[in-house]
Scaffold this motif. Structure first.
Motif, PDB file in Angstrom:
ATOM      1  N   LYS A 107      -3.344 -16.379 -13.138  1.00 21.74           N
ATOM      2  CA  LYS A 107      -2.802 -15.320 -12.297  1.00 21.74           C
ATOM      3  C   LYS A 107      -3.212 -13.954 -12.857  1.00 21.74           C
ATOM      4  O   LYS A 107      -3.111 -13.727 -14.050  1.00 21.74           O
ATOM      5  N   SER A 108      -3.698 -13.064 -12.006  1.00 22.07           N
ATOM      6  CA  SER A 108      -3.828 -11.690 -12.484  1.00 22.07           C
ATOM      7  C   SER A 108      -3.407 -10.706 -11.401  1.00 22.07           C
ATOM      8  O   SER A 108      -3.698 -10.869 -10.220  1.00 22.07           O
ATOM      9  N   GLU A 109      -2.671  -9.698 -11.855  1.00 22.55           N
ATOM     10  CA  GLU A 109      -2.069  -8.749 -10.930  1.00 22.55           C
ATOM     11  C   GLU A 109      -2.853  -7.455 -10.930  1.00 22.55           C
ATOM     12  O   GLU A 109      -3.260  -6.978 -11.973  1.00 22.55           O
ATOM     13  N   GLY A 110      -3.063  -6.902  -9.763  1.00 16.95           N
ATOM     14  CA  GLY A 110      -3.822  -5.666  -9.672  1.00 16.95           C
ATOM     15  C   GLY A 110      -3.790  -5.142  -8.252  1.00 16.95           C
ATOM     16  O   GLY A 110      -2.754  -5.177  -7.588  1.00 16.95           O
ATOM     17  N   ALA A 111      -4.943  -4.690  -7.804  1.00 15.14           N
ATOM     18  CA  ALA A 111      -4.995  -4.093  -6.478  1.00 15.14           C
ATOM     19  C   ALA A 111      -6.280  -4.483  -5.775  1.00 15.14           C
ATOM     20  O   ALA A 111      -7.297  -4.753  -6.400  1.00 15.14           O
ATOM     21  N   GLU A 112      -6.185  -4.503  -4.443  1.00 12.05           N
ATOM     22  CA  GLU A 112      -7.378  -4.642  -3.636  1.00 12.05           C
ATOM     23  C   GLU A 112      -7.648  -3.242  -3.066  1.00 12.05           C
ATOM     24  O   GLU A 112      -6.741  -2.597  -2.549  1.00 12.05           O
ATOM     25  N   ILE A 113      -8.882  -2.785  -3.229  1.00  6.44           N
ATOM     26  CA  ILE A 113      -9.209  -1.411  -2.805  1.00  6.44           C
ATOM     27  C   ILE A 113     -10.427  -1.457  -1.894  1.00  6.44           C
ATOM     28  O   ILE A 113     -11.404  -2.163  -2.187  1.00  6.44           O
ATOM     29  N   ARG A 114     -10.342  -0.747  -0.776  1.00  9.94           N
ATOM     30  CA  ARG A 114     -11.427  -0.813   0.216  1.00  9.94           C
ATOM     31  C   ARG A 114     -12.348   0.405   0.123  1.00  9.94           C
ATOM     32  O   ARG A 114     -11.892   1.551   0.100  1.00  9.94           O
ATOM     33  N   LEU A 144      -3.103   4.778  -2.327  1.00  9.75           N
ATOM     34  CA  LEU A 144      -4.052   4.009  -1.512  1.00  9.75           C
ATOM     35  C   LEU A 144      -3.365   3.426  -0.288  1.00  9.75           C
ATOM     36  O   LEU A 144      -3.919   3.402   0.812  1.00  9.75           O
ATOM     37  N   GLU A 145      -2.133   2.946  -0.489  1.00  4.12           N
ATOM     38  CA  GLU A 145      -1.393   2.370   0.622  1.00  4.12           C
ATOM     39  C   GLU A 145      -1.133   3.430   1.692  1.00  4.12           C
ATOM     40  O   GLU A 145      -1.285   3.167   2.880  1.00  4.12           O
ATOM     41  N   ASN A 146      -0.777   4.647   1.227  1.00  2.00           N
ATOM     42  CA  ASN A 146      -0.574   5.763   2.159  1.00  2.00           C
ATOM     43  C   ASN A 146      -1.782   5.994   3.030  1.00  2.00           C
ATOM     44  O   ASN A 146      -1.679   6.271   4.217  1.00  2.00           O
ATOM     45  N   ARG A 147      -2.934   5.922   2.397  1.00  2.00           N
ATOM     46  CA  ARG A 147      -4.165   6.219   3.127  1.00  2.00           C
ATOM     47  C   ARG A 147      -4.762   5.002   3.818  1.00  2.00           C
ATOM     48  O   ARG A 147      -5.840   5.091   4.405  1.00  2.00           O
ATOM     49  N   GLY A 148      -4.087   3.846   3.662  1.00  2.00           N
ATOM     50  CA  GLY A 148      -4.615   2.618   4.271  1.00  2.00           C
ATOM     51  C   GLY A 148      -5.906   2.166   3.636  1.00  2.00           C
ATOM     52  O   GLY A 148      -6.757   1.555   4.281  1.00  2.00           O
ATOM     53  N   LYS A 149      -6.058   2.455   2.356  1.00  2.00           N
ATOM     54  CA  LYS A 149      -7.313   2.112   1.687  1.00  2.00           C
ATOM     55  C   LYS A 149      -7.146   1.042   0.605  1.00  2.00           C
ATOM     56  O   LYS A 149      -8.088   0.761  -0.145  1.00  2.00           O
ATOM     57  N   GLY A 150      -5.934   0.505   0.493  1.00  2.00           N
ATOM     58  CA  GLY A 150      -5.753  -0.525  -0.538  1.00  2.00           C
ATOM     59  C   GLY A 150      -4.316  -0.953  -0.621  1.00  2.00           C
ATOM     60  O   GLY A 150      -3.453  -0.422   0.079  1.00  2.00           O
TER      61      GLY A 150
END
Length: 824
Positions: free
Chosen positions: A226-233, A406-412
């Motif tokens: 398991k690894s926790e992080g972010a998906e970024i577009r 990123l979530e605010n901007r819809g980018k991740g």
RNA sequence: GCCGAAGUGGUGGAAUGGUAGACACGCUAGGUUCAGGGUCUAGUGAGGGCAACCUCGUGCGGGUUCGAGUCCCGCCUUCGGCACCA
């Protein structure tokens, strides 16, 4: 070497008695407490080896012990009998896999019988028989219905020697787990079980498996990964395409100077036509993929990449960044695209330096931190710099803030990724379970109807060894009609991975001859989870993870209650000879048959249990085996001697004789200690050592003295009861010799009586400043003041107190007195 | 590189923070035996002493404690697992 006792005659006759009295058949009494003791069933390779002997000796001792403790013990054995060696025997020696397997099973069963293992053979399970493997097919259909079995194409691990694909778990350091030849990649279609549906459960439940070794739980945890992080577009410039990257370091987002995509990433199909360097990109991809299918990729090679000429947009700064293709990006992990942060990731750093890409620092190490060597990435903690409004934040804090932005901007978004991938089960081989699928031109992929099961593995096929499965050449097998439309159709000719067989055999043992279901739900409810599972640590990931997945999937199908298959797991150590694992190539193999012939089964079993704790490696030592043999020989001599004396074995009376009292205490202390060793941690080696001590104590008695004989007989009887799980034949023989009826297996385990263990005097340790200066024999309940007085009277203590002032004393009741002194 | 386990006599291995080395192998001496083997008895961590005893000793260096193989901190070595996993 002469024979110390007639073990051969004894073992033969005791085994005949067990057989005559059906001693090992399961007593399944309603309401009775149960214990399921299971050793990993063997592949029938032809002969058992010392690893098997050790495994089964541990299991048998435990099964016998639990039975004497009043449990109904399920202790079954069977054969993991599908697999490649049978097929290779067919190719090399022209013998049919089925015949070869049958012969091997017959011989190994005889060997196990000779060891006197307490298996209920009426419950034997053999996975290569249609009565068993039809349920593999049945489970497959159930999984298929639920979307847990599916087919897809992909690059697969291919073993060119076994001529079949391998699951990820079956590739070890780039080599085939079975034949050790290099594994290459090959594009194929195959069937998968969707183990990833259970990733979270399989990981989370690990922490509740208290009966499992920490080591195995950690290995499985790492495998699931398991690894926790972010998906970024990142949007690709002049294109509608967005590329997602997965990162565990969203805090370094402002340090991104390029993006790297895996060569086989599906998005490249759409992107490459836009690339100004289309031709060179395609050439690069071809080269990388070609290398991967030919190299034995045991370790990472040189990082290589190529600029696509395409550009992506940084989601927060709007910076324009290059998109590269890199050979080091793993397509099947995360999103198959990574963001390049050369200042804070060693791989990106290496790549950036090689290709002259910019390096931008965004994490400043704490001031106290030694400056890291220049020319290397800094991967430690720190605070953010060159990161716009995030400057000054600690990098841990910044992770959350940047994701929120990123979530605010819809980018991740926040993202958890696992390393575990689905379990590929197709094998292009003959000797396995046929996959119950039919391919119809009109209806497509059609599952074989349940009522048509089993799909029988045909016997009359050709074993050419030329590659390809014999099934794919067998027209009478693959030609069939579609169950839907009756059109001529073709059967699937791949067979299932043999790990499917072993993923639920422990369930079949609960109801082994059920013709209507894989097992009755009630039977599973009564016995599952297995109370104690015993086997080699080499299965820590493969078999044990698959079995956990299977059990959970069957729970969701409503046919098992327990989510976990094995409550407690004991991973026994290897058997070593001359410092390394026994193997034919090293010529250091010890043959169990020879040992049994020379010393008897009891000696072989006793030695393997005595010489090391079960979970540690065991160094085989021909000389040390004789120690176990001598112990049994001495016991035989002593008991034979005393059995001649007609005095009865009275239950111990207080004769007032201190020697007798002390012997009685020793007998009961032995019961207490052996029981504790078995209950606490299966410490069979120390349990046996206690039994050797008891024999030494009993040997000091005089078998001619009528005063002593009753207690001696009681002592020997107790010793025999306690020894019976480890050396069952001799124990049973001597038990009868002392005039007792019945099977030891049916006797209750002895109980240690507190009052019998009370000794008149015990040793007290007298220390001065923590150093041992005297031991005094005194009554156990002596008062502190009296103990101090006695200690001060001791000549040795007095001598050591000269010129000293007594500062204080530490008193541990029933144990010790420590006098703390300073120079006067 | 990351994760984990383990380092104790000549050997395999014992020791709820309280006698380090239980039990066994090996070795030494002696009895039995024509002899060998087997078996029985005694001894066996190192150093010193005639002895009673004394000193040292659980991979290395620190620490906590009346007392550490055991607990804490920092290393070393060996073994096992994973490994371009972002």
């Amino acid at each position: 070497m002469s024979s110390l006792y007639p073990f051969e005659q004894i073992e033969t006759s005791v085994q005949e008695r067990w057989k005559r009295e059906n001693a090992f058949s399961l007593k399944d009494r309603p309401g009775q407490k149960t214990f399921y003791c299971l050793e990993m069933f063997p592949y029938p390779s032809g002969r058992i080896h010392m690893g098997h002997v050790r495994n089964y000796s541990i299991g048998d001792a435990l099964a016998r012990y639990k039975r004497m403790r009043g449990f109904d013990v399920l202790h079954p054995m069977g054969w993991d009998s599908f697999g490649l060696p049978a097929e290779n025997a067919a190719i090399q020696r022209g013998i049919h896999p089925a015949a070869w397997t049958e012969q091997n099973i017959a011989h190994m069963k005889e060997q196990l019988g000779r060891l006197g293992l307490s298996y209920d053979w009426s419950r034997e399970v053999t996975t290569c028989l249609p009565e068993y493997y039809r349920w593999n097919q049945w489970f497959f259909l159930k999984f298929y219905e639920k979307g847990l079995a599916y087919k897809k194409a992909g690059l697969l691990n291919w073993c060119a020697s076994c001529l079949t694909v391998l699951a990820n778990e079956q590739v070890e350091e780039g080599l085939c787990w079975r034949c050790k030849s290099p594994v290459t990649l090959r594009s194929m279609e195959q069937w998968y079980f969707k183990i990833t549906d259970y990733t979270g459960e399989l990981l989370d439940a690990l922490s509740d498996l208290h009966g499992w070794p920490e080591k195995v739980r950690i290995m499985q945890g790492n495998w699931i990964g398991k690894s926790e992080g972010a998906e970024i577009r990142f949007a690709v410039q002049d294109s509608p395409v967005e590329l997602s990257v997965f990162t565990t370091r969203p805090d370094t987002l402002f340090g991104v100077t390029f993006i790297t995509i895996a060569p086989e990433h599906p998005a490249l199909d759409g992107l490459l036509p836009l690339s100004p360097q289309k031709a060179s990109n395609e050439a690069f991809i071809r080269e990388v993929l070609h290398k991967r299918t030919t190299d034995r990729n045991t370790e990472p090679g040189e990082k290589e990449g190529v600029d696509t000429g395409l550009r992506v947009v940084h989601p927060l700064t709007g910076d324009i960044l290059p998109l590269w293709i890199g050979n080091f990006v793993v397509a099947s992990y995360g999103t198959g695209v990574v963001m390049g942060v050369p200042a804070h990731d060693e791989r990106d750093h290496e790549f950036a330096r090689k290709y002259g890409l910019p390096i931008k620092e965004v994490i400043a190490p704490p001031i106290a931190h030694e400056p890291h060597p220049p020319g290397m990435a800094y991967t430690g903690p720190g605070h953010l710099i060159h990161s716009g409004s995030f400057n000054g934040l600690s990098n841990e804090l910044a992770k959350g803030k940047i994701i929120a932005e990123l979530e605010n901007r819809g980018k991740g978004n926040r993202k958890v990724t696992f390393r575990l991938r689905d379990w590929g089960i197709s094998r292009q081989r003959y000797w396995g379970t046929p996959i119950p699928i039919i391919y119809c031109e009109h209806c497509g992929t059609v599952p074989v109807p349940e009522s048509d099961l089993p799909v029988i593995l045909p016997r009359d096929v050709a074993f050419t060894g030329k590659g390809g499965s014999p099934l794919a050449e067998s027209e009478s097998f693959y030609r069939t009609t579609c169950p839907n439309c009756q059109a001529p159709s073709r059967r699937e000719t791949d067979t299932m991975d043999t790990f499917v067989d072993s993923s639920w055999y422990f369930l079949r043992f609960t109801d082994p001859s059920n013709p209507k279901e894989p097992f009755a739900k009630d039977a599973a409810r009564r016995w599952i989870p297995v109370d104690q599972y015993i086997g080699g640590v080499e299965h820590a990931i493969l078999h044990l993870l698959y079995s956990r997945f299977f059990t959970r999937a069957l729970k969701d199908l409503g046919i098992v209650d327990s989510p976990e298959p094995f409550r407690s797991l004991l991973t026994q150590g290897m058997v070593l000879k001359d410092g390394s694992k026994m193997s034919k190539s090293k010529g250091n193999v010890v043959d169990p048959d020879h040992l049994v012939e020379r010393y008897g089964a009891d000696t072989v079993r006793l030695f393997t249990l005595f010489s090391a704790p079960p979970d540690k490696d065991l160094a085989w030592d021909d000389k040390a085996v004789e120690g176990a043999y001598r112990f049994l020989g001495r016991l035989y001599q002593r008991v034979s001697e005393i059995a001649k004396n007609p005095s009865p074995a009275a239950s111990a009376k207080d004769t007032g004789n201190p020697a007798q009292k002390s012997l009685l205490a020793k007998i009961h202390e032995t019961i207490r200690d052996v029981t504790f060793d078995l209950e606490s941690n299966n410490q069979m080696n120390t349990a046996i050592a206690r039994l050797m001590e008891l024999l030494n104590a009993l040997s000091a008695g005089n078998p001619e003295n009528p005063e002593e004989v009753p207690l001696l007989k009681e002592g020997y009887t107790t010793l025999i009861l306690l020894l019976s799980p480890f050396a069952p034949h001799l124990s049973q023989h001597l038990y009868a010799l002392l005039g007792h009826k019945g099977l030891l297996l049916d006797q209750p385990w002895p109980e240690a009586r507190e009052e019998a263990m009370v000794r008149e005097e015990i040793p007290f340790v007298i220390q001065i400043n923590g150093k041992l200066r005297a031991t005094l024999m005194l009554p156990p309940d002596i008062e502190r003041a009296d103990l101090l007085k006695k200690a001060l009277e001791d000549e040795r203590i007095q001598r050591n107190l000269v010129g000293m002032k007594l500062q204080k004393e530490i008193y541990v009741p029933g144990k010790l007195l420590n006098l703390v002194v300073v120079p006067r």
